[in-house]
Enzyme design. Structure first.
Site, PDB file in Angstrom:
ATOM      1  N   CYS A   1       1.619   8.113  -3.534  1.00  0.00           N
ATOM      2  CA  CYS A   1       2.554   9.081  -4.112  1.00  0.00           C
ATOM      3  C   CYS A   1       3.417   8.397  -5.178  1.00  0.00           C
ATOM      4  O   CYS A   1       2.928   8.051  -6.246  1.00  0.00           O
ATOM      5  CB  CYS A   1       3.368   9.739  -3.015  1.00  0.00           C
ATOM      6  SG  CYS A   1       4.200  11.269  -3.550  1.00  0.00           S
TER       7      CYS A   1
ATOM      8  N   HIS B   1      -1.442  11.676   0.393  1.00  0.00           N
ATOM      9  CA  HIS B   1      -0.912  10.844   1.480  1.00  0.00           C
ATOM     10  C   HIS B   1      -2.019  10.533   2.493  1.00  0.00           C
ATOM     11  O   HIS B   1      -2.292  11.350   3.370  1.00  0.00           O
ATOM     12  CB  HIS B   1       0.246  11.561   2.176  1.00  0.00           C
ATOM     13  CG  HIS B   1       1.472  11.650   1.337  1.00  0.00           C
ATOM     14  ND1 HIS B   1       2.469  10.706   1.385  1.00  0.00           N
ATOM     15  CD2 HIS B   1       1.849  12.552   0.402  1.00  0.00           C
ATOM     16  CE1 HIS B   1       3.423  11.033   0.524  1.00  0.00           C
ATOM     17  NE2 HIS B   1       3.066  12.154  -0.087  1.00  0.00           N
TER      18      HIS B   1
ATOM     19  N   GLU C   1      -1.919   8.583   4.997  1.00  0.00           N
ATOM     20  CA  GLU C   1      -1.371   8.481   6.346  1.00  0.00           C
ATOM     21  C   GLU C   1      -1.216   9.839   7.014  1.00  0.00           C
ATOM     22  O   GLU C   1      -1.038   9.914   8.228  1.00  0.00           O
ATOM     23  CB  GLU C   1      -0.021   7.742   6.309  1.00  0.00           C
ATOM     24  CG  GLU C   1       1.158   8.546   5.819  1.00  0.00           C
ATOM     25  CD  GLU C   1       1.272   8.683   4.311  1.00  0.00           C
ATOM     26  OE1 GLU C   1       2.290   9.215   3.840  1.00  0.00           O
ATOM     27  OE2 GLU C   1       0.334   8.246   3.598  1.00  0.00           O
TER      28      GLU C   1
END
Length: 214
Positions: free
Chosen positions: A82, A192, A194
């Site tokens: 990001c 993202h 994660e």
């Protein structure tokens, strides 16, 4: 020596990134740190981030991390997530702020005038939710990930690179935009990993094993 340093500068969900990396690489030493010396000594560096670019750059400078991040992005495996992608570029429309100027190009906002679907429905900004990612090049970090896998996005700005060959993947909202950049030891993504379930964990796992040729 730390295997992976996650740059902590007060922005982004560091805990999620840390937990995801620990999950895919339980034998490695992984630390969230705001100590530039630890970042310099780590074998690999991850720079996550959410929020405003101006605040991001200010926090890096306040914590003495700016030069350590620049060194990491030029000398060792670097994963940007990001804002960790956006900060690599020369400048951003978000607050008209200068980035780290490691990669040529700029960060721009999704233009309101064209944010509609083909049938005329208005698209929201920020771009938030799951979207397909279309791989533009072969890269070790794509190993085991389908070419049209879905990843999770949250952003109002995207990067415009001046080096098209550095585009590692694109997504659409509603037009095509670069959502992953690869250059030498740098791999950076707008989405993202994660938060992206199996595809994201695979990408993170690939990063922990990646040895760039540069």
């Amino acid at each position: 020596m730390i295997d992976i340093a996650i740059v902590g500068y007060g922005m982004g969900n560091l805990r999620s990134v840390h937990k995801a990396l620990e999950h895919v690489a339980p034998t490695l030493s992984i630390a969230v740190t705001s100590d530039p010396n630890i970042v310099r000594k780590a074998k690999r560096v991850v720079v996550p981030g959410q929020g405003a670019m101006r605040n991001c750059i200010q926090e890096l400078e306040t914590r003495g991390m700016r030069e350590a991040v620049i060194e990491a992005a030029t000398h060792k495996p670097y994963l940007g997530i990001c804002l960790g992608l956006q900060m690599l570029f020369k400048e951003s429309e978000e607050g008209n702020v200068q980035g780290l100027n490691i990669l040529p190009g700029k960060v721009v906002r999704f233009p309101a005038a064209v944010m509609t679907t083909p049938d005329g429905q208005k698209l929201k900004v920020p771009h938030m939710g799951w979207n397909q990612v279309y791989q533009a090049i072969k890269h070790p970090l794509w190993k085991g990930i389908p070419e049209d896998a879905r990843f999770y996005f949250v952003h109002s700005y995207y990067v415009e690179t001046l080096v098209e060959t550095s585009i590692a993947a694109q997504s659409q909202y509603p037009f095509s935009f670069a959502c992953a950049i690869a250059q030498d030891n740098i791999f950076a993504v707008q989405f993202h990993p994660e938060k992206s379930q199996s595809a994201g964990l695979t990408l993170l796992s690939n990063f922990t094993k990646w040895t760039p040729n540069f």
